[in-house]
Design an enzyme around this catalytic site. Structure first.
Site, PDB file in Angstrom:
ATOM      1  N   ASP A   1      24.756  62.165  70.010  1.00 34.03           N
ATOM      2  CA  ASP A   1      26.032  62.414  70.283  1.00 34.03           C
ATOM      3  C   ASP A   1      26.154  63.805  71.151  1.00 34.03           C
ATOM      4  OD1 ASP A   1      27.151  60.068  69.422  1.00 34.03           O
ATOM      5  OD2 ASP A   1      27.851  61.023  67.404  1.00 34.03           O
TER       6      ASP A   1
ATOM      7  N   GLY B   1      34.444  58.082  77.915  1.00 28.56           N
ATOM      8  CA  GLY B   1      33.379  57.960  76.894  1.00 28.56           C
ATOM      9  C   GLY B   1      32.173  57.084  77.418  1.00 28.56           C
TER      10      GLY B   1
ATOM     11  N   GLY C   1      32.306  63.860  62.297  1.00 31.79           N
ATOM     12  CA  GLY C   1      31.126  63.603  62.713  1.00 31.79           C
ATOM     13  C   GLY C   1      30.626  63.830  64.239  1.00 31.79           C
ATOM     14  N   ALA C   2      31.463  63.193  65.223  1.00 28.35           N
ATOM     15  CA  ALA C   2      31.156  63.231  66.398  1.00 28.35           C
ATOM     16  C   ALA C   2      31.580  64.615  66.979  1.00 28.35           C
ATOM     17  CB  ALA C   2      32.105  61.915  67.394  1.00 28.35           C
TER      18      ALA C   2
ATOM     19  N   LYS D   1      29.178  58.564  59.817  1.00 31.40           N
ATOM     20  CA  LYS D   1      28.112  59.517  60.310  1.00 31.40           C
ATOM     21  C   LYS D   1      27.777  60.688  59.332  1.00 31.40           C
ATOM     22  CE  LYS D   1      29.143  58.717  65.195  1.00 31.40           C
ATOM     23  NZ  LYS D   1      29.511  59.179  66.523  1.00 31.40           N
TER      24      LYS D   1
END
Length: 282
Positions: free
Chosen positions: A107, A248, A133-134, A71
């Site tokens: 995200d 999730g 990244g998330a 990402k």
């Protein structure tokens, strides 16, 4: 009558990739809305990322997603960034333009949509595990949605402090870094707890966050970005205490919907996407 056998291609670049159910969710939406698009789930190792991006461009792909561990690194190989992605410093969605791929990040948007059905983020105190990244995407979008305070918990101090500094610099929220060298206790007054690490992701489904479960309280909303399995050990333990949980898959469905909107300008039916996830367990 001439028929067109050339579908619009999009997909995902990740490592690992086999556990990612995104392909089933995307394909179900494409079929339901009669879109001649195909989604390909691709295992791409870090050393092959540049070649994969160049290959997608050469083959006329309309875009692609990036997941762990690409990402941030993928930014080196695309044309430019969208506004929120530029703040976040990480992308998960690429969109084809005449001159190259533009990177966006859905995200955080997906997370905010999923959690907003349970509470308003405005004024909330949030503990976020992870700074990759998330986590960066979630932190920025949470802050922009009005959260009052973010506590960034991460084992890598440099990365954790960097994310806290980003939130303080680019958003109205207040962020602090807390080290995660030992078992972490959730501070009093916390409203939402989020796992934005890969702990518990298939095949390591027995892994658990090193947290003090006695510090959790029933009023908390506990979220896990891991989508396979949907009910992680983290969420099971939280639910047993009485916490509201957001898994999730809830986030992933909203993330996928935002991706399709970027690629096709079609607002997809979320119930169709959720049904595709349920069908995977049959």
């Amino acid at each position: 009558m001439t028929r067109n056998f050339l579908s619009n291609l999009v997909g995902s670049f990740a490592s690992p990739a086999a556990e990612n159910p995104t392909v089933a969710i995307m394909e179900a939406a494409f079929q339901h809305h009669d879109l001649d698009w195909r989604y390909l789930n691709c295992l791409v190792e870090p050393d092959d990322l540049k070649g994969a991006v160049e290959g997608a461009w050469a083959m006329g792909w309309q875009g692609f997603n990036c997941s762990i561990p690409h990402k941030i690194k993928v930014i080196e190989h695309i044309e430019t960034l969208g506004k929120s992605a530029e703040i976040i410093g990480a992308v998960n969605t690429m969109i084809r333009t005449p001159s190259g791929f533009i990177g966006e990040n859905t995200d955080g948007r997906g997370f905010v949509r999923a959690v907003s059905s349970h509470c308003d983020l405005a004024g909330k105190r949030i503990v976020l595990f992870g700074a990759g990244g998330a986590a960066r995407a979630l932190a920025v979008e949470i802050a922009l949605a009005g959260a009052a305070e973010l506590i960034i918990v991460n084992r890598n101090e440099g990365r954790g402090r960097e994310l806290a500094a980003l939130i303080n610099r680019a958003t109205p929220a207040n962020a602090v870094y807390e080290p995660w060298a030992n078992t972490f206790s959730i501070p009093l007054g916390t409203d939402i707890v989020i796992n934005a690490t890969s702990i518990g992701l298939f095949p390591n489904v027995d892994q658990e966050l090193d947290v003090n479960w006695k510090s959790f309280e029933p009023h908390m909303i506990v979220c896990d970005g891991v989508h396979n399995p949907p009910q992680t050990q983290f969420l099971r333990r939280a639910a047993s205490i009485g916490c509201t949980t957001v898994n999730g898959i809830d986030m992933l469905v909203n993330v996928c919907a935002a991706c399709i909107d970027h690629w096709t300008a079609v607002s997809v039916d979320l119930d169709v996407m959720r049904a595709a996830v349920r069908d995977l367990d049959k």
